[in-house]
Design a protein around this motif. Structure first.
Motif, PDB file in Angstrom:
ATOM      1  N   ALA A  41       0.945  -1.191  -0.023  1.00  0.00           N
ATOM      2  CA  ALA A  41      -0.034  -0.120   0.174  1.00  0.00           C
ATOM      3  C   ALA A  41       0.833   1.343  -0.087  1.00  0.00           C
ATOM      4  CB  ALA A  41      -1.201   0.051   1.192  1.00  0.00           C
ATOM      5  N   ALA A  42       0.621   2.270  -0.766  1.00  0.00           N
ATOM      6  CA  ALA A  42       1.465   3.406  -0.952  1.00  0.00           C
ATOM      7  C   ALA A  42       0.585   4.656  -0.883  1.00  0.00           C
ATOM      8  CB  ALA A  42       2.178   3.339  -2.314  1.00  0.00           C
ATOM      9  N   LEU A  43       1.253   5.856  -0.543  1.00  0.00           N
ATOM     10  CA  LEU A  43       0.440   6.898  -0.907  1.00  0.00           C
ATOM     11  C   LEU A  43       0.468   7.446  -2.349  1.00  0.00           C
ATOM     12  CD1 LEU A  43       2.249   9.016   1.946  1.00  0.00           C
ATOM     13  CD2 LEU A  43       0.117   8.384   2.277  1.00  0.00           C
ATOM     14  N   LEU A  44      -0.749   8.130  -2.623  1.00  0.00           N
ATOM     15  CA  LEU A  44      -1.020   8.557  -3.993  1.00  0.00           C
ATOM     16  C   LEU A  44      -0.105   9.688  -4.357  1.00  0.00           C
ATOM     17  CD1 LEU A  44      -4.787   7.759  -4.363  1.00  0.00           C
ATOM     18  CD2 LEU A  44      -3.047   6.466  -5.418  1.00  0.00           C
ATOM     19  N   VAL A  68      -3.569  -2.784  -3.974  1.00  0.00           N
ATOM     20  CA  VAL A  68      -4.364  -4.024  -4.725  1.00  0.00           C
ATOM     21  C   VAL A  68      -3.977  -5.394  -4.281  1.00  0.00           C
ATOM     22  CG1 VAL A  68      -2.446  -3.985  -6.477  1.00  0.00           C
ATOM     23  CG2 VAL A  68      -4.697  -4.517  -7.094  1.00  0.00           C
ATOM     24  N   ASP A  69      -4.957  -6.260  -4.272  1.00  0.00           N
ATOM     25  CA  ASP A  69      -4.741  -7.550  -3.651  1.00  0.00           C
ATOM     26  C   ASP A  69      -5.399  -8.429  -4.418  1.00  0.00           C
ATOM     27  OD1 ASP A  69      -3.146  -9.530  -2.324  1.00  0.00           O
ATOM     28  OD2 ASP A  69      -2.996  -8.394  -0.653  1.00  0.00           O
ATOM     29  N   GLY A  70      -5.356  -9.821  -4.324  1.00  0.00           N
ATOM     30  CA  GLY A  70      -6.113 -10.657  -4.825  1.00  0.00           C
ATOM     31  C   GLY A  70      -5.503 -12.235  -4.865  1.00  0.00           C
ATOM     32  N   PHE A  71      -6.148 -13.369  -5.173  1.00  0.00           N
ATOM     33  CA  PHE A  71      -5.582 -14.670  -5.311  1.00  0.00           C
ATOM     34  C   PHE A  71      -6.755 -15.440  -5.731  1.00  0.00           C
ATOM     35  CE2 PHE A  71      -6.422 -13.336  -0.697  1.00  0.00           C
ATOM     36  CZ  PHE A  71      -7.692 -14.190  -0.577  1.00  0.00           C
ATOM     37  N   PRO A  72      -6.113 -16.762  -6.072  1.00  0.00           N
ATOM     38  CA  PRO A  72      -7.075 -17.683  -6.412  1.00  0.00           C
ATOM     39  C   PRO A  72      -7.952 -18.305  -5.262  1.00  0.00           C
ATOM     40  CG  PRO A  72      -4.888 -18.274  -7.070  1.00  0.00           C
ATOM     41  CD  PRO A  72      -4.507 -17.359  -6.311  1.00  0.00           C
ATOM     42  N   ALA A 107      -7.494  -7.566   1.163  1.00  0.00           N
ATOM     43  CA  ALA A 107      -6.968  -6.469   0.404  1.00  0.00           C
ATOM     44  C   ALA A 107      -7.304  -5.190   1.484  1.00  0.00           C
ATOM     45  CB  ALA A 107      -7.885  -6.173  -0.767  1.00  0.00           C
ATOM     46  N   CYS A 108      -8.108  -5.158   2.322  1.00  0.00           N
ATOM     47  CA  CYS A 108      -8.310  -3.983   2.815  1.00  0.00           C
ATOM     48  C   CYS A 108      -7.221  -4.013   4.280  1.00  0.00           C
ATOM     49  CB  CYS A 108      -9.615  -3.948   3.930  1.00  0.00           C
ATOM     50  SG  CYS A 108     -11.062  -3.398   2.762  1.00  0.00           S
ATOM     51  N   VAL A 163     -10.158 -13.367  -7.668  1.00  0.00           N
ATOM     52  CA  VAL A 163     -10.900 -12.056  -7.075  1.00  0.00           C
ATOM     53  C   VAL A 163      -9.791 -11.258  -6.853  1.00  0.00           C
ATOM     54  CG1 VAL A 163     -12.500 -10.885  -5.727  1.00  0.00           C
ATOM     55  CG2 VAL A 163     -12.988 -13.369  -6.181  1.00  0.00           C
ATOM     56  N   SER A 164      -9.685 -10.137  -7.243  1.00  0.00           N
ATOM     57  CA  SER A 164      -8.617  -9.033  -7.062  1.00  0.00           C
ATOM     58  C   SER A 164      -9.576  -7.693  -6.664  1.00  0.00           C
ATOM     59  CB  SER A 164      -7.714  -8.659  -8.092  1.00  0.00           C
ATOM     60  OG  SER A 164      -6.973  -9.755  -8.701  1.00  0.00           O
ATOM     61  N   LEU A 165      -8.933  -7.222  -5.728  1.00  0.00           N
ATOM     62  CA  LEU A 165      -9.559  -5.901  -5.296  1.00  0.00           C
ATOM     63  C   LEU A 165      -8.395  -4.665  -5.429  1.00  0.00           C
ATOM     64  CD1 LEU A 165     -11.283  -7.978  -3.568  1.00  0.00           C
ATOM     65  CD2 LEU A 165     -12.499  -5.770  -3.073  1.00  0.00           C
ATOM     66  N   SER A 166      -8.961  -3.626  -5.908  1.00  0.00           N
ATOM     67  CA  SER A 166      -7.818  -2.248  -5.606  1.00  0.00           C
ATOM     68  C   SER A 166      -8.818  -1.462  -4.646  1.00  0.00           C
ATOM     69  CB  SER A 166      -7.977  -1.516  -6.873  1.00  0.00           C
ATOM     70  OG  SER A 166      -7.345  -0.249  -6.766  1.00  0.00           O
ATOM     71  N   VAL A 167      -8.013  -1.110  -3.651  1.00  0.00           N
ATOM     72  CA  VAL A 167      -9.004  -0.363  -2.373  1.00  0.00           C
ATOM     73  C   VAL A 167      -8.108   1.073  -2.305  1.00  0.00           C
ATOM     74  CG1 VAL A 167      -9.827  -2.261  -1.099  1.00  0.00           C
ATOM     75  CG2 VAL A 167      -7.588  -1.823  -0.874  1.00  0.00           C
TER      76      VAL A 167
END
Length: 717
Positions: free
Chosen positions: A391-394, A409-413, A430-431, A503-507
């Protein structure tokens, strides 16, 4: 292809799953889902022996999760609350409905109570709450005053007699009563109760006792009758024809204690539930394939073996029709052999053993650290000037630096075959990257890759997955603002289809009180961890059939519990004590030691970990001692180099084993626990001792101290 839902994990469905595990070609095509309130099913024939203490819980429990995996069937652990046969939807507690094309009911039964009667006694069915109740009574029985209070069993059937005799074996000195209808017991059973010191009460009035069990016959779950299906008015059991199809509903089947064949009614009994498994399987398979169904007529009488005790030794009676034979020890041995033979059906044969080295799923499917770092360097994304983070600062200029935006961003099978639960776990995982930076999650987007399947099945998998994601986001006030779907191009997926989901998520989040970094440890800090480790080895061992169902249940319950309330509490603390959190991270794919190594960027600092203070999930250390490990663990073991002395002599991380011998299976297991990859793993924070003491002493907080940070010793001259 057609979607089939098996509602309930009763004996008929357990045997149905075994058939498909042993003969995969018999399994109907399409998405098949088993819904059960528990991941295990207790074999009713051995429950009295369990109550008496002759068996351990695991020896009488059928592992439905493993059985479903072997059969290519998805498992949803949830309580069924209703059924809409018109809309073809099965209603679940705190879960979205499950749609189906075909439905099979094998729900078991609940204890029947007299209409309008209220009782403080615990119903014997469902079995799981009743067994927990008896466990609580064990503790009360140790107290002399409680032991004087009689424990009453109410019921006139064989189950009541078998239960009270088992309780006498369990509690040799507690006063026991059996409330039974006058003249209802066979003289042989009456004598056995007298010998056991069970006081018999006659009368049909509701029991006035405050502690005890109701064994007053059974009825189907009440929601069946409320669904509009044809049901017997007295028992609530759904009515079927001789093919086990529900009357008037050709796409619904039912068997076991929740069902009754209209033309050949039989009492609710595990005997007929077992016998119904084969005709149920054949007719379900035939119906889905458009073939002819075969009628089944159950035998009119079945031999029942009733277990008991005589002078503290097991014995048994045999009942066929109205004829009762016994008691005799030989009948007990016969019953025990029959029960053992039945349970042996569900032991995983060698032909069905999974490869223990099979690639793990969840966060254990991450790319190992070494090739990842090499790829980042080659791409110019790592080095002295660039340090990529989870996770990084924008890179956005803001007027309030403390209100910086952050993204991950994170996700996996798919880790589990339940798409709703898999969506929830992926979202929570992801959170976690944002929580570890002190950020609340503002919004999320997702990419869901679906297996090739018919549109209806893809829609069901997607809707369940999205609902699971939202179940993790909604309590945080976080909207799912969009995303994409993809269809896999790997050909038709193996059963169950839900295992092929990715499933992958961008948070995106906001650091309301400053950005917590990984690398800002301070000498004197305490390291606190929020939850136990061990998810990687547990799921790896599950593929080899070595993990206990209860251990997996505990792990999944922990993983599915959101840690955002911990973040809220820590943010409140930082409002009161600015800068209270010196450094933080979450423990995920690289394990505790790997992520701790990321925190130790300052060469002047060292960490001492107390091995026995590091919490582990039930059975995790036992499995590690036995040699089980996640497929990512070998790569993670590179982090053990942190435990080796440096050129200055002192290792970056020291592991204090305490009384554990340095060369032993337990010390090796503790080392393996340090590199076990975690899905929905713990948060790790570094705080000053006074903050540590406050968090550790708060009974509402889970934090446990596992180590301290100190300055490196000066090198010897």
């Amino acid at each position: 292809m057609s979607s089939l839902v098996l509602a309930g994990g009763g004996h008929s469905h357990a045997l149905l799953l075994r058939r498909w595990a042993m003969q995969p070609h018999q399994r109907p095509p399409g998405l098949i889902t088993l819904v059960s309130r528990s991941s295990t099913a207790l074999y009713s024939g051995m429950v009295p022996g369990l109550i008496a203490g002759l068996y351990e819980l695991e020896s009488v429990a059928i592992d439905l999760r493993a059985l479903a995996d072997q059969a290519g069937v998805a498992l949803v652990v949830a309580e069924i609350t209703g059924l809409d046969p018109v809309a073809r939807r099965l209603q679940l507690k705190q879960r979205p409905d499950l749609s189906y094309e075909w439905l099979s009911l094998n729900l078991g039964a609940i204890t029947r109570q007299a209409a309008g009667a209220e009782s403080a006694l615990m119903p014997i069915k469902p079995l799981e709450p009743a067994l927990a109740y008896l466990g609580a009574q064990d503790r009360h029985t140790l107290d002399a005053s409680a032991a004087d209070a009689p424990f009453r069993v109410v019921g006139s059937g064989l189950a009541a007699v078998e239960t009270v005799l088992a309780l006498r074996q369990r509690w040799p000195h507690r006063a026991l009563e059996l409330q039974v209808r006058a003249g209802h017991l066979h003289p042989s059973l009456h004598e056995a109760l007298q010998r056991a010191g069970v006081h018999q009460l006659s009368g049909e009035a509701p029991s006035s006792a405050s502690t005890g069990l109701l064994c007053t016959g059974s009825s189907a779950p009440p929601w069946l009758a409320c669904s509009g299906l044809p049901c017997d008015p007295a028992s609530g059991r759904v009515l079927t024809d001789s093919t086990l199809q529900v009357t008037g509903h050709p796409q619904l089947f039912a068997a076991g204690d929740c069902a009754e064949i209209t033309s050949d009614p039989r009492p609710a009994s595990g005997v007929w539930a077992v016998r119904a498994a084969s005709p149920l399987a054949r007719n379900l398979e035939a119906a889905i394939r458009g073939q002819r169904l075969q009628p089944w007529r159950p035998q009119r009488r079945a031999l029942q073996l009733l277990g008991g005790f005589r002078n503290g030794q097991p014995t048994a009676w045999a009942l066929r029709g109205s004829q009762l034979i016994g008691p005799h020890p030989l009948l007990w041995r016969w019953k025990r052999r029959i029960d053992a033979r039945f349970m042996a059906l569900f032991r995983r044969p060698s032909a069905m053993q999974s490869n223990a080295a099979m690639a793990c799923r969840g966060c254990a499917a991450k790319l190992p650290a070494a090739p990842l770092e090499q790829a980042l360097r080659d791409a110019g994304l790592a080095g002295d000037q660039v340090q990529p983070e989870d996770a990084a600062l924008l890179p956005i200029q803001t007027d309030a630096p403390d209100n910086a935006l952050i993204q991950s961003v994170d996700g996996f099978p798919a880790l589990v075959s339940d798409p709703w639960l898999n969506g929830r776990l992926t979202a929570l995982h992801a959170c976690s990257d944002l929580w570890a930076c002190g950020a609340r999650v503002l919004a999320a987007q997702t990419v869901v890759t679906l297996p090739q399947a018919v549109p209806a099945e893809q829609a069901s998998l997607l809707s369940q997955t999205l609902a699971g994601i939202r179940s993790a986001l909604d309590p945080q006030g976080t909207p799912l603002i969009g995303g994409h779907t993809l269809e896999s191009r790997e050909g038709m997926a193996a059963a169950p289809l839900s295992r092929s989901l990715q499933v992958s998520l961008s948070v995106t989040g906001q650091c309301a009180h400053g950005f917590w970094q990984k690398t800002t440890l301070q000498a004197g800090d305490h390291l606190l961890i929020s939850r136990p480790l061990g998810t990687g080895v547990l799921f790896a061992a599950a593929m080899a059939g070595a993990a206990r169902p209860t251990a997996l249940d505990t792990a999944l319950e922990q993983m599915a519990t959101s840690q955002h309330p911990l973040l809220d509490a820590l943010l409140k603390l930082t409002q009161e004590q600015p800068g209270a959190i010196h450094a933080a991270t979450d423990i995920t794919g690289f394990g505790l030691l790997g992520h701790l190594g990321e925190m130790l960027s300052n060469p002047s600092l060292r960490v001492t970990l107390t091995a026995n203070a590091i919490p582990a999930l039930p059975q995790a250390l036992e499995l590690l001692e036995a040699g089980h490990a996640s497929s990512l663990a070998p790569a993670n073991r590179n982090a053990w180099s942190l435990l080796d002395p440096t050129k200055q002599g002192e290792p970056p991380v020291a592991l204090i084993l305490g009384d554990t011998p340095s060369v032993s299976a337990r010390s090796r297991a503790l080392l393996e626990l340090l590199v076990d990859p975690q899905t929905c793993g713990p948060l790790l924070i570094s705080v000053a001792p006074e903050v540590s003491q406050r968090l550790e002493n708060d009974p509402m907080q889970p934090w446990r101290r596992i180590g301290v940070v100190h300055s490196a010793k000066a090198p010897s001259p």
